[in-house]
Scaffold this motif. Structure first.
Motif, PDB file in Angstrom:
ATOM      1  N   MET A  12      34.668 -67.335 -15.497  1.00 23.85           N
ATOM      2  CA  MET A  12      33.316 -67.252 -16.683  1.00 23.85           C
ATOM      3  C   MET A  12      33.659 -67.600 -18.454  1.00 23.85           C
ATOM      4  SD  MET A  12      31.015 -68.013 -14.798  1.00 23.85           S
ATOM      5  CE  MET A  12      29.615 -68.046 -15.703  1.00 23.85           C
ATOM      6  N   GLU A  13      34.628 -66.086 -18.349  1.00 21.74           N
ATOM      7  CA  GLU A  13      34.738 -65.653 -19.834  1.00 21.74           C
ATOM      8  C   GLU A  13      35.258 -66.714 -20.837  1.00 21.74           C
ATOM      9  OE1 GLU A  13      37.676 -63.069 -19.601  1.00 21.74           O
ATOM     10  OE2 GLU A  13      35.957 -61.296 -19.307  1.00 21.74           O
ATOM     11  N   TRP A  14      36.624 -68.043 -20.010  1.00 23.34           N
ATOM     12  CA  TRP A  14      36.377 -69.615 -20.107  1.00 23.34           C
ATOM     13  C   TRP A  14      36.010 -70.553 -20.324  1.00 23.34           C
ATOM     14  CZ3 TRP A  14      41.470 -70.514 -22.971  1.00 23.34           C
ATOM     15  CH2 TRP A  14      42.570 -69.406 -21.877  1.00 23.34           C
ATOM     16  N   LEU A  15      34.689 -70.496 -19.456  1.00 21.78           N
ATOM     17  CA  LEU A  15      33.844 -71.416 -19.211  1.00 21.78           C
ATOM     18  C   LEU A  15      32.780 -70.671 -20.873  1.00 21.78           C
ATOM     19  CD1 LEU A  15      31.948 -73.631 -18.079  1.00 21.78           C
ATOM     20  CD2 LEU A  15      30.416 -71.853 -16.824  1.00 21.78           C
ATOM     21  N   TRP A  16      32.517 -69.839 -20.837  1.00 23.00           N
ATOM     22  CA  TRP A  16      31.199 -69.724 -22.469  1.00 23.00           C
ATOM     23  C   TRP A  16      32.551 -70.003 -23.247  1.00 23.00           C
ATOM     24  CZ3 TRP A  16      26.927 -69.539 -21.933  1.00 23.00           C
ATOM     25  CH2 TRP A  16      26.546 -68.924 -20.391  1.00 23.00           C
ATOM     26  N   ALA A  17      33.881 -69.572 -23.406  1.00 24.81           N
ATOM     27  CA  ALA A  17      34.165 -70.020 -24.337  1.00 24.81           C
ATOM     28  C   ALA A  17      35.043 -71.538 -24.423  1.00 24.81           C
ATOM     29  CB  ALA A  17      35.862 -69.154 -24.548  1.00 24.81           C
ATOM     30  N   ALA A  18      34.837 -72.282 -23.850  1.00 25.77           N
ATOM     31  CA  ALA A  18      35.051 -73.834 -23.975  1.00 25.77           C
ATOM     32  C   ALA A  18      33.052 -73.523 -24.754  1.00 25.77           C
ATOM     33  CB  ALA A  18      35.133 -73.974 -22.407  1.00 25.77           C
ATOM     34  N   LEU A  19      32.190 -72.898 -23.968  1.00 25.82           N
ATOM     35  CA  LEU A  19      31.284 -74.114 -24.027  1.00 25.82           C
ATOM     36  C   LEU A  19      30.927 -73.669 -25.911  1.00 25.82           C
ATOM     37  CD1 LEU A  19      29.119 -73.201 -21.640  1.00 25.82           C
ATOM     38  CD2 LEU A  19      29.139 -75.477 -22.201  1.00 25.82           C
ATOM     39  N   ALA A  20      31.364 -72.686 -26.284  1.00 32.05           N
ATOM     40  CA  ALA A  20      31.019 -71.876 -27.306  1.00 32.05           C
ATOM     41  C   ALA A  20      31.364 -73.155 -28.245  1.00 32.05           C
ATOM     42  CB  ALA A  20      31.560 -70.347 -27.824  1.00 32.05           C
ATOM     43  N   LEU A  21      33.297 -73.492 -28.125  1.00 36.36           N
ATOM     44  CA  LEU A  21      34.188 -73.991 -28.663  1.00 36.36           C
ATOM     45  C   LEU A  21      32.956 -75.914 -28.938  1.00 36.36           C
ATOM     46  CD1 LEU A  21      37.216 -74.784 -30.172  1.00 36.36           C
ATOM     47  CD2 LEU A  21      37.793 -75.180 -28.327  1.00 36.36           C
ATOM     48  N   VAL A  22      32.381 -76.400 -27.989  1.00 37.06           N
ATOM     49  CA  VAL A  22      32.047 -77.196 -27.707  1.00 37.06           C
ATOM     50  C   VAL A  22      30.857 -77.239 -28.629  1.00 37.06           C
ATOM     51  CG1 VAL A  22      30.286 -79.108 -26.602  1.00 37.06           C
ATOM     52  CG2 VAL A  22      32.628 -77.913 -25.642  1.00 37.06           C
ATOM     53  N   CYS A  23      29.847 -75.902 -28.698  1.00 39.67           N
ATOM     54  CA  CYS A  23      28.622 -76.247 -29.891  1.00 39.67           C
ATOM     55  C   CYS A  23      29.385 -75.951 -31.385  1.00 39.67           C
ATOM     56  CB  CYS A  23      28.304 -74.853 -29.616  1.00 39.67           C
ATOM     57  SG  CYS A  23      27.075 -74.843 -28.276  1.00 39.67           S
ATOM     58  N   VAL A  24      30.450 -75.651 -31.362  1.00 39.84           N
ATOM     59  CA  VAL A  24      31.407 -74.710 -33.187  1.00 39.84           C
ATOM     60  C   VAL A  24      31.378 -77.035 -33.286  1.00 39.84           C
ATOM     61  CG1 VAL A  24      33.211 -74.684 -34.376  1.00 39.84           C
ATOM     62  CG2 VAL A  24      31.857 -73.470 -32.530  1.00 39.84           C
ATOM     63  N   ILE A  25      32.943 -77.286 -31.978  1.00 39.95           N
ATOM     64  CA  ILE A  25      33.141 -78.412 -32.555  1.00 39.95           C
ATOM     65  C   ILE A  25      31.970 -80.078 -33.180  1.00 39.95           C
ATOM     66  CG2 ILE A  25      33.867 -80.498 -31.775  1.00 39.95           C
ATOM     67  CD1 ILE A  25      36.084 -78.548 -30.594  1.00 39.95           C
ATOM     68  N   GLU A  26      30.483 -79.983 -31.961  1.00 41.36           N
ATOM     69  CA  GLU A  26      29.536 -80.650 -31.807  1.00 41.36           C
ATOM     70  C   GLU A  26      28.614 -80.278 -33.834  1.00 41.36           C
ATOM     71  OE1 GLU A  26      28.070 -82.896 -30.201  1.00 41.36           O
ATOM     72  OE2 GLU A  26      30.750 -83.376 -28.982  1.00 41.36           O
ATOM     73  N   GLY A  27      28.558 -79.054 -34.123  1.00 42.66           N
ATOM     74  CA  GLY A  27      28.467 -78.787 -35.087  1.00 42.66           C
ATOM     75  C   GLY A  27      28.694 -79.205 -36.445  1.00 42.66           C
ATOM     76  N   LEU A  28      30.217 -79.062 -36.412  1.00 45.61           N
ATOM     77  CA  LEU A  28      30.800 -80.103 -37.812  1.00 45.61           C
ATOM     78  C   LEU A  28      30.045 -81.298 -38.474  1.00 45.61           C
ATOM     79  CD1 LEU A  28      34.705 -78.655 -37.068  1.00 45.61           C
ATOM     80  CD2 LEU A  28      32.443 -77.300 -38.395  1.00 45.61           C
ATOM     81  N   GLY A  29      30.029 -81.654 -37.188  1.00 46.62           N
ATOM     82  CA  GLY A  29      29.268 -83.684 -37.734  1.00 46.62           C
ATOM     83  C   GLY A  29      27.772 -83.394 -38.913  1.00 46.62           C
ATOM     84  N   PRO A  30      26.688 -83.348 -37.991  1.00 44.76           N
ATOM     85  CA  PRO A  30      25.979 -82.674 -38.949  1.00 44.76           C
ATOM     86  C   PRO A  30      25.818 -81.371 -40.098  1.00 44.76           C
ATOM     87  CG  PRO A  30      25.405 -81.519 -36.672  1.00 44.76           C
ATOM     88  CD  PRO A  30      26.748 -82.608 -37.088  1.00 44.76           C
ATOM     89  N   LEU A  31      26.495 -80.488 -39.851  1.00 41.79           N
ATOM     90  CA  LEU A  31      26.248 -79.205 -41.480  1.00 41.79           C
ATOM     91  C   LEU A  31      27.211 -80.519 -42.066  1.00 41.79           C
ATOM     92  CD1 LEU A  31      26.394 -76.620 -41.665  1.00 41.79           C
ATOM     93  CD2 LEU A  31      29.013 -76.374 -40.693  1.00 41.79           C
ATOM     94  N   LEU A  32      28.575 -80.359 -42.007  1.00 45.17           N
ATOM     95  CA  LEU A  32      29.362 -81.485 -43.552  1.00 45.17           C
ATOM     96  C   LEU A  32      28.972 -82.228 -43.835  1.00 45.17           C
ATOM     97  CD1 LEU A  32      33.087 -79.519 -42.050  1.00 45.17           C
ATOM     98  CD2 LEU A  32      31.498 -78.671 -43.294  1.00 45.17           C
ATOM     99  N   PHE A  33      28.412 -83.163 -43.230  1.00 44.16           N
ATOM    100  CA  PHE A  33      28.103 -84.424 -43.481  1.00 44.16           C
ATOM    101  C   PHE A  33      27.226 -85.295 -42.563  1.00 44.16           C
ATOM    102  CE2 PHE A  33      32.937 -84.355 -42.789  1.00 44.16           C
ATOM    103  CZ  PHE A  33      33.659 -84.572 -43.736  1.00 44.16           C
ATOM    104  N   PRO A  34      25.421 -84.724 -43.053  1.00 42.15           N
ATOM    105  CA  PRO A  34      24.377 -84.984 -42.233  1.00 42.15           C
ATOM    106  C   PRO A  34      24.037 -86.637 -42.367  1.00 42.15           C
ATOM    107  CG  PRO A  34      23.918 -83.533 -44.342  1.00 42.15           C
ATOM    108  CD  PRO A  34      26.024 -83.807 -43.797  1.00 42.15           C
ATOM    109  N   ASP A  35      24.779 -87.429 -43.373  1.00 41.50           N
ATOM    110  CA  ASP A  35      23.831 -88.812 -43.345  1.00 41.50           C
ATOM    111  C   ASP A  35      24.949 -89.439 -42.823  1.00 41.50           C
ATOM    112  OD1 ASP A  35      21.888 -88.260 -45.488  1.00 41.50           O
ATOM    113  OD2 ASP A  35      23.654 -88.186 -47.139  1.00 41.50           O
ATOM    114  N   ARG A  36      25.815 -89.261 -43.139  1.00 38.18           N
ATOM    115  CA  ARG A  36      27.053 -90.147 -41.990  1.00 38.18           C
ATOM    116  C   ARG A  36      26.770 -89.902 -40.579  1.00 38.18           C
ATOM    117  NH1 ARG A  36      33.135 -89.062 -43.927  1.00 38.18           N
ATOM    118  NH2 ARG A  36      32.726 -89.083 -46.195  1.00 38.18           N
TER     119      ARG A  36
END
Length: 64
Positions: A3-27
């Protein structure tokens, strides 16, 4: 431990998915617009490829 690995993986997905709109919202918005215009079958194929890549990667990482 699993479960620790699952939560870590989900957290990493959130970070990666959030980078696009955070850094390049128009693109990011234009990218989503282009994606939304693709045929459903093509989106399914891309999704399937990502799922297979993810499963194979998880299997590889769990066996080492």
């Amino acid at each position: 431990m699993t479960m620790e690995w699952l939560w870590a993986a989900l957290a990493l997905v959130c970070v990666i998915e959030g980078l696009g709109p955070l850094l390049f919202p128009d693109r990011w918005r234009l990218y989503l617009l282009k994606i939304s215009q693709q045929p459903s079958n093509q989106l399914r194929q891309v999704g399937g490829v990502f799922v297979v890549i993810g499963v194979v990667t998880l299997y590889y990482l769990s066996s080492h």
